[in-house]
Design an enzyme around this catalytic site. Sequence first.
Site, short mmCIF file in Angstrom:
data_model
loop_
_atom_site.label_atom_id
_atom_site.label_comp_id
_atom_site.label_asym_id
_atom_site.label_seq_id
_atom_site.Cartn_x
_atom_site.Cartn_y
_atom_site.Cartn_z
N HIS A 3 13.48 57.03 11.96
CA HIS A 3 12.13 56.50 12.08
C HIS A 3 12.07 55.16 11.36
O HIS A 3 12.54 55.04 10.22
CB HIS A 3 11.12 57.48 11.47
N HIS A 21 7.45 46.15 10.23
CA HIS A 21 6.36 47.12 10.24
C HIS A 21 5.06 46.33 10.25
O HIS A 21 4.69 45.73 9.25
CB HIS A 21 6.45 48.04 9.02
#
Length: 591
Positions: free
Chosen positions: A124, A170
């Site tokens: 992830h 991110h």
Amino acid sequence: MGTYTCCLCFTRRFRSAEVQPPADVRAAFETHTEGATHMNADQLRRFLTEAQGEATPDDADRIIEQTIQLRPRQPFLAILSKPALTVEDFYNYLFSEDLNPPVRSQVHQDMTAPLSHYYIYTGHNSYLTGNQLSSDCSDVPIIKALQDGVRVIELDMWPNSTKDDIDILHGRTLTSPVELIKCLRSIKEYAFTASPYPVIITLEDHLTPDLQAKVAQMVVETFGDMLYYPESESSNEFPSPEALKERIIISTKPPKEYLEAKNDKENNCDTQDVNESDDEAWGKEVPDVQTELESADKTGEDNSDDGDDSDVDDDQKVNQSSPPEYKSLITIRAGKPKGDLSDALKVDPDKVRRLSLSEKELAKAAASHGLDLVRFTQRNLLRIYPKGTRVNSSNYNPFVGWIHGAQMVAFNMQGYGRSLWLMHGFYKVNGGCGYVKKPEFLLKNGPNDGDFDPTAKFPVKKTLKVKVYMGDGWRVDFNQTHFDSYSPPDFYTRLGIAGVPSDTTMKKTKAIEDNWIPVWDEEFIFPLTVPELALLRIEVHEHDKSGKDDFAGQTCLPVSELRQGFRSVPLFDRKGMKFKSVRLLMRFEFE
């Protein structure tokens, strides 16, 4: 001798106990040598067959030859004589990780079934080097994940500052970006260093159509013939890992996940997760499966935190606006559940797909639609991802997903802690190739065969007996005062089972005081109802009478892969790196 300073001006001296082979090892040696002082190849071969449950004709000669090389010095007459093992050689062989490991290291499962029949080692936010808010983005954690056997790499694509290229980061956090092309080139170089089976690149797309076209060009130019293209846009079955050997598969990840994670962080930020220290991270116990399911059941089926149902899923988004060269790359399209969960889990006999659920959504679904999850994952892919409050890159209990058949249980591989130790142990199965065949009871179709209920109580199928004899290697890998400034360490071992709720348990040995080479000689019995999914958890700690016990090593071993008999079990640090010398001597028996 070991000397420790006490009260500034006094010293304490401790004499090291002479290392002796355990009584069971001596008994095994005497039994198979019939009281002789040396064990020849035929006798060793009989020991391997009867006590260890293995052997090929060449094993005994090879083991003797390599074990004799471990001797600190070899007498001249011994070199001239026919090779044979003394009881000390025999003990050194049993305690050698290279010659006597606890699990098999070869791929041995059927790899010709559809992808939906396998658990797949899934990362992830694979590009992050640390936490989810402010760490650097890099291709280094991607390379490490691939070298460790991870088969699913996740990349979040955003326009760069000048809107003319693609960065991986991110989104809308303080994480520093890394260029997409750098990540793609590293994936190409390291994709198949640990395993020949397919690598799936999951893209979270926040790009305009012109940048999507640029992504398509980069991907095609980087991977070329390695890219897998399906024969048709929709299929009623996924291809097999064997058919996809050394191929790259492009998948998608709904951008909606980013919005959910952002909302979670802003509205529900768990301060304990944010402030958790390094020591607390390894010390925190894995949440109990049964407790998580019961907690989710009490909260009901409210999915208000899962976003607006009006959001289109990823399949629709790609088809509506993306350039054709980009659409053609995407082999596995994915979406978030829309409407009622029972509708999202319906199985289409003419089409397979991938569905993504957060760990919170999974817990709710498992509590209310557990059998639907099992049936869905018999043909379709289910991906689970961490909740947004895990800003320190912690993880969750993977067994909630695994016992319901979820193939892609996505973990923050750059984190650490007991949950990640379970993940490392689980994927030691099947030679560490990153694909683990699901048990047959999770694959069967039909109104009765498919009704595996993970929370039900089953009869005991197998009993595992584990004996912990001793440990060694800390005196080599650690300095004298690492564990205790005033005396040698007091080691004890915790061990138990992680698996379905009825099998999960933890036990521990007594602490052996003031000894760098502890001898416990204790046996534990674990009745197993679902041994196919069970992991043997092993941890060693140093007892501290004045404060928190010190960590001294850990490992998790798949019960289905354990080799019976005496085995040398290497231990790992809390980040999953193997110690150079630390290991345990154990024995495994099945009834």
